[in-house]
Design an enzyme around this catalytic site. Structure first.
Site, PDB file in Angstrom:
ATOM      1  N   PRO A   1     -22.822   4.998  -7.090  1.00 28.70           N
ATOM      2  CA  PRO A   1     -22.747   4.813  -5.637  1.00 28.70           C
ATOM      3  C   PRO A   1     -21.489   4.020  -5.275  1.00 28.70           C
ATOM      4  O   PRO A   1     -21.054   3.159  -6.043  1.00 28.70           O
ATOM      5  CB  PRO A   1     -24.019   4.028  -5.301  1.00 28.70           C
ATOM      6  CG  PRO A   1     -24.544   3.504  -6.590  1.00 28.70           C
ATOM      7  CD  PRO A   1     -23.996   4.334  -7.692  1.00 28.70           C
TER       8      PRO A   1
ATOM      9  N   GLY B   1     -18.994   1.493  -3.092  1.00 35.08           N
ATOM     10  CA  GLY B   1     -18.974   0.312  -2.210  1.00 35.08           C
ATOM     11  C   GLY B   1     -20.147  -0.624  -2.391  1.00 35.08           C
ATOM     12  O   GLY B   1     -20.476  -1.404  -1.500  1.00 35.08           O
TER      13      GLY B   1
ATOM     14  N   GLY C   1     -20.495  -2.618  -5.321  1.00 31.82           N
ATOM     15  CA  GLY C   1     -20.194  -3.659  -6.312  1.00 31.82           C
ATOM     16  C   GLY C   1     -20.205  -3.179  -7.746  1.00 31.82           C
ATOM     17  O   GLY C   1     -20.147  -3.996  -8.665  1.00 31.82           O
ATOM     18  N   LEU C   2     -20.266  -1.865  -7.960  1.00 27.35           N
ATOM     19  CA  LEU C   2     -20.331  -1.361  -9.337  1.00 27.35           C
ATOM     20  C   LEU C   2     -18.999  -0.787  -9.815  1.00 27.35           C
ATOM     21  O   LEU C   2     -18.954  -0.069 -10.823  1.00 27.35           O
ATOM     22  CB  LEU C   2     -21.456  -0.322  -9.474  1.00 27.35           C
ATOM     23  CG  LEU C   2     -22.859  -0.849  -9.138  1.00 27.35           C
ATOM     24  CD1 LEU C   2     -23.916   0.242  -9.329  1.00 27.35           C
ATOM     25  CD2 LEU C   2     -23.220  -2.072  -9.996  1.00 27.35           C
ATOM     26  N   GLY C   3     -17.936  -1.089  -9.094  1.00 28.58           N
ATOM     27  CA  GLY C   3     -16.597  -0.761  -9.600  1.00 28.58           C
ATOM     28  C   GLY C   3     -16.184   0.691  -9.418  1.00 28.58           C
ATOM     29  O   GLY C   3     -15.346   1.191 -10.169  1.00 28.58           O
ATOM     30  N   SER C   4     -16.737   1.353  -8.375  1.00 30.85           N
ATOM     31  CA  SER C   4     -16.370   2.767  -8.200  1.00 30.85           C
ATOM     32  C   SER C   4     -14.877   2.912  -7.906  1.00 30.85           C
ATOM     33  O   SER C   4     -14.256   3.887  -8.347  1.00 30.85           O
ATOM     34  CB  SER C   4     -17.199   3.408  -7.088  1.00 30.85           C
ATOM     35  OG  SER C   4     -17.000   2.704  -5.887  1.00 30.85           O
ATOM     36  N   SER C   5     -14.278   1.954  -7.185  1.00 32.56           N
ATOM     37  CA  SER C   5     -12.862   2.131  -6.823  1.00 32.56           C
ATOM     38  C   SER C   5     -11.960   2.009  -8.053  1.00 32.56           C
ATOM     39  O   SER C   5     -11.037   2.812  -8.231  1.00 32.56           O
ATOM     40  CB  SER C   5     -12.440   1.153  -5.725  1.00 32.56           C
ATOM     41  OG  SER C   5     -12.482  -0.169  -6.185  1.00 32.56           O
TER      42      SER C   5
ATOM     43  N   ALA D   1     -12.901   2.578 -11.142  1.00 31.46           N
ATOM     44  CA  ALA D   1     -13.185   3.755 -11.974  1.00 31.46           C
ATOM     45  C   ALA D   1     -12.399   4.959 -11.442  1.00 31.46           C
ATOM     46  O   ALA D   1     -11.820   5.741 -12.211  1.00 31.46           O
ATOM     47  CB  ALA D   1     -14.692   4.043 -11.977  1.00 31.46           C
TER      48      ALA D   1
ATOM     49  N   ASP E   1     -12.096  -5.773 -12.430  1.00 36.60           N
ATOM     50  CA  ASP E   1     -12.639  -4.411 -12.297  1.00 36.60           C
ATOM     51  C   ASP E   1     -11.797  -3.435 -13.119  1.00 36.60           C
ATOM     52  O   ASP E   1     -12.318  -2.528 -13.774  1.00 36.60           O
ATOM     53  CB  ASP E   1     -12.623  -3.956 -10.826  1.00 36.60           C
ATOM     54  CG  ASP E   1     -13.597  -4.745  -9.972  1.00 36.60           C
ATOM     55  OD1 ASP E   1     -14.087  -5.794 -10.431  1.00 36.60           O
ATOM     56  OD2 ASP E   1     -13.865  -4.309  -8.835  1.00 36.60           O
TER      57      ASP E   1
HETATM   58  C1  MEV Z   1     -15.066  -7.479  -7.059  1.00 39.59           C
HETATM   59  O1  MEV Z   1     -15.640  -6.545  -7.930  1.00 39.59           O
HETATM   60  C2  MEV Z   1     -14.930  -8.807  -7.750  1.00 39.59           C
HETATM   61  C3  MEV Z   1     -14.297  -9.898  -6.907  1.00 39.59           C
HETATM   62  O2  MEV Z   1     -14.296 -11.076  -7.694  1.00 39.59           O
HETATM   63  C4  MEV Z   1     -12.880  -9.529  -6.497  1.00 39.59           C
HETATM   64  C5  MEV Z   1     -11.906  -9.508  -7.693  1.00 39.59           C
HETATM   65  O3  MEV Z   1     -12.152 -10.171  -8.678  1.00 39.59           O
HETATM   66  O4  MEV Z   1     -10.896  -8.812  -7.562  1.00 39.59           O
HETATM   67  C6  MEV Z   1     -15.101 -10.193  -5.641  1.00 39.59           C
END
Ligand code: MEV
Length: 311
Positions: free
Chosen positions: A104, A106, A108-112, A114, A152
């Site tokens: 999914p 946006g 927080g699982l690093g889709s961008s 990836a 990420d």
């Molecule tokens: C985002 O996945 C993690 C943050 O710490 C931003 C970053 O480290 O670039 C919020």
């Protein structure tokens, strides 16, 4: 050297990520712990007769694995162009890239990251320009994040479990840990990492000393967690996750849904729970007792989607 068009296509993949400890504080130099996820993004690059390079999403998974709003689509398009620009000197003309994101977006699982790694690797696979990958990924990530710490990107490129410090140069040590079962729950709506990082920066300007203390605390938690992970001390890892969540609440990045999902997890027997990624919505993660999936059921009973990963 230019593209060998006799090569029919190039392929690349990038891993998703789970930040176990240290998000946000990592931007300001505190250490953090991240794990690559088996799900991520896959890209295929081919020549095209179009006048400009094109990006197509092949969506395979709910809740959403392609950008929905116009703003999201614009951002993704800009990131794609930024990555392609890095490969300009090796591309003979426009390229057609198809991306499949198995995570999914946006949350927080690093889709961008990836996405950026998969595309940069596909372009490198096709053009032979392996030395352009890192810059290509950085170009994509700067569009998504503004000022990414690099955590990420590390997870998307390397996978595995790492202790990471955003120093100059970046430092990453691979962590050996006995197998852990971690539950992930999508408890909130998607949120923008860029906005969350900017919100923290603004709050930090008003309270520089207190925020510095919080960052030091989060860094100490990550250091303690790295020892607990090596020892496989699950009770301690869980306790540290709870402390980390409290510190993230103080930074202002949790929400009532994320807090509630953490409470539900702890009440259902999780050893500990915290939000993961930039917060403001998105996911929490919880350390599950071995082979016990009551936490996943409790989340699903509340209507949240949940998955379990072996780290
Ligand atoms: C985002 O996945 C993690 C943050 O710490 C931003 C970053 O480290 O670039 C919020």
């Amino acid at each position: 050297m230019s593209t060998d068009l006799s090569e029919p296509e190039g392929r690349g993949t990038g891993a998703g990520k789970l930040i176990l400890f240290g998000e946000h504080a990592v931007v300001y130099g505190a250490p953090a712990i991240v794990a690559g996820l088996p799900d991520g993004a896959r890209a295929v690059a081919r020549p095209t007769s179009s006048e400009t390079s094109t990006l197509t999403f092949d969506a395979t998974r709910e809740p959403s694995s392609e950008p929905t709003s116009k703003t999201e689509r614009d951002t993704v398009e800009r990131a794609f162009r930024a990555i392609c620009e890095v490969f300009d000197d090796r591309l003979d003309g426009p390229v057609e890239v198809t991306v499949t994101v198995d995570l999914p977006i946006g949350v927080g699982l690093g889709s961008s990251a990836a996405f950026s790694v998969a595309i940069a690797r596909a372009l490198a696979d096709w053009t032979g320009a392996d030395d352009h990958i890192e810059r290509g990924v950085e170009a994509g990530e700067s569009v998504f994040h503004g000022n990414p710490s690099g955590i990420d990107q590390l997870a998307a490129t390397e996978g595995g479990l790492h202790f990471f410090t955003n120093s100059d140069p970046l430092q990453a040590t691979s962590l050996d840990s006995p197998d852990l079962e971690v539950g992930i729950c999508v408890a909130g709506p998607p949120a923008s990492t860029r906005e969350m990082v900017e919100n923290v920066a603004r709050r930090r300007e008003h309270e520089p000393d207190l925020f510095e203390h919080l960052e030091l605390l989060i860094g100490d938690v990550a250091r303690a967690a790295s020892a607990a992970l090596r020892e496989g001390d699950e009770a301690r890892i869980g306790e540290l996750m709870d402390i980390n969540h409290g510190a993230l609440a103080s930074l202002g990045v949790t929400t009532s849904e994320l807090d509630e999902a953490c409470h539900v997890a702890r009440e259902a027997g999780a050893r500990g729970a915290k939000l993961t990624g930039a917060g403001g919505g998105g996911c929490i993660c919880a350390l599950l007792p071995d082979g016990d999936h009551s936490v996943l059921e409790a989340w699903r009973d509340r209507g949240w989607s949940a998955a379990c990963y072996q780290l």
